[in-house]
Design an enzyme around this catalytic site. Sequence first.
Site, PDB file in Angstrom:
ATOM      1  N   TYR A   1       8.386   6.928   9.330  1.00 46.01           N
ATOM      2  CA  TYR A   1       9.358   8.325   7.763  1.00 46.01           C
ATOM      3  C   TYR A   1       9.970   8.929   8.777  1.00 46.01           C
ATOM      4  CZ  TYR A   1       4.571   7.082   5.551  1.00 46.01           C
ATOM      5  OH  TYR A   1       3.560   6.196   4.559  1.00 46.01           O
TER       6      TYR A   1
ATOM      7  N   TYR B   1       1.832   1.064  11.079  1.00 43.35           N
ATOM      8  CA  TYR B   1       2.252   1.702  11.389  1.00 43.35           C
ATOM      9  C   TYR B   1       0.911   1.831  12.120  1.00 43.35           C
ATOM     10  CZ  TYR B   1       1.815   5.445   7.509  1.00 43.35           C
ATOM     11  OH  TYR B   1       0.957   6.070   6.857  1.00 43.35           O
TER      12      TYR B   1
ATOM     13  N   ARG C   1      -1.759   0.516  10.416  1.00 41.15           N
ATOM     14  CA  ARG C   1      -2.067   1.185   8.326  1.00 41.15           C
ATOM     15  C   ARG C   1      -1.360   0.041   7.938  1.00 41.15           C
ATOM     16  NH1 ARG C   1      -2.472   5.359   4.354  1.00 41.15           N
ATOM     17  NH2 ARG C   1      -3.565   3.081   3.941  1.00 41.15           N
TER      18      ARG C   1
ATOM     19  N   HIS D   1       2.491  -0.083   2.907  1.00 42.57           N
ATOM     20  CA  HIS D   1       1.888   0.510   1.954  1.00 42.57           C
ATOM     21  C   HIS D   1       2.950   1.287   0.920  1.00 42.57           C
ATOM     22  CE1 HIS D   1       0.652   3.483   4.460  1.00 42.57           C
ATOM     23  NE2 HIS D   1       1.210   4.393   3.355  1.00 42.57           N
TER      24      HIS D   1
ATOM     25  N   HIS E   1       3.602   4.614  -0.824  1.00 45.48           N
ATOM     26  CA  HIS E   1       2.432   6.246  -1.776  1.00 45.48           C
ATOM     27  C   HIS E   1       2.978   6.538  -3.618  1.00 45.48           C
ATOM     28  CE1 HIS E   1       0.146   7.573   1.760  1.00 45.48           C
ATOM     29  NE2 HIS E   1       1.461   7.259   2.426  1.00 45.48           N
TER      30      HIS E   1
END
Length: 214
Positions: free
Chosen positions: A79, A118, A128, A131, A133
């Site tokens: 991110y 990640y 994880r 995905h 959000h």
Amino acid sequence: ALRAPLRTPVDLPHRLTEVTGPVLGEDRVLPTDADLTWRNGGEAVGQRILVHGRVLDSDGRAVPGALVEVWQANAAGRYRHVVDNWPAPLDPHFDGLGRVVTDDLGRFEFLTIKPGAYPWGNHHNAWRPAHIHFSLFGRAFTQRLVTQMYFPDDPLFGQDPIFTAIPPAARHRAVSRFSLERTQDNWALAFAWDIVLRGAEQTPFETDDDGDVA
């Protein structure tokens, strides 16, 4: 106590902006906001994907005019955030943020990059699944739903506590479907995902209390 205000809060009456839908105006949400692949004068690195779907109510009726926002990691699973410092490369042309308003048929569409998995330190060797959000605003800014969209056949599903917190019978509602018919030849794969606000087929959403998926 240290974070509490020094003075007693003053109650303010709700005005039009608090009790009506997000009146953003045509100049507030631009077509380029739905294209996450081009930022800062360059193209993002990674597999281009087209994410599309509809926002529906419990009776399958379209929900038009809903503000849909997304945020995600880049193709390397990182991110653009100050606390994300694991050693994966940042992409100068990808900020991972997008938004769009649903049309009269409740449809939304984003062009983006498939996010990478990640590590997140929840347990040993914890990763994880990929995905995206999603955030949806309703008739008022106080009406907000937050959820996550996953990708089909991800091998990390079984060891992800967030995904496995969803009741088994409802987990498929959080997973997108590969859409060959919407895949753009020589350009981008496509994934379809509808968001159902309530009812028997409701999409799993994150709760307000402890962040679990309900």
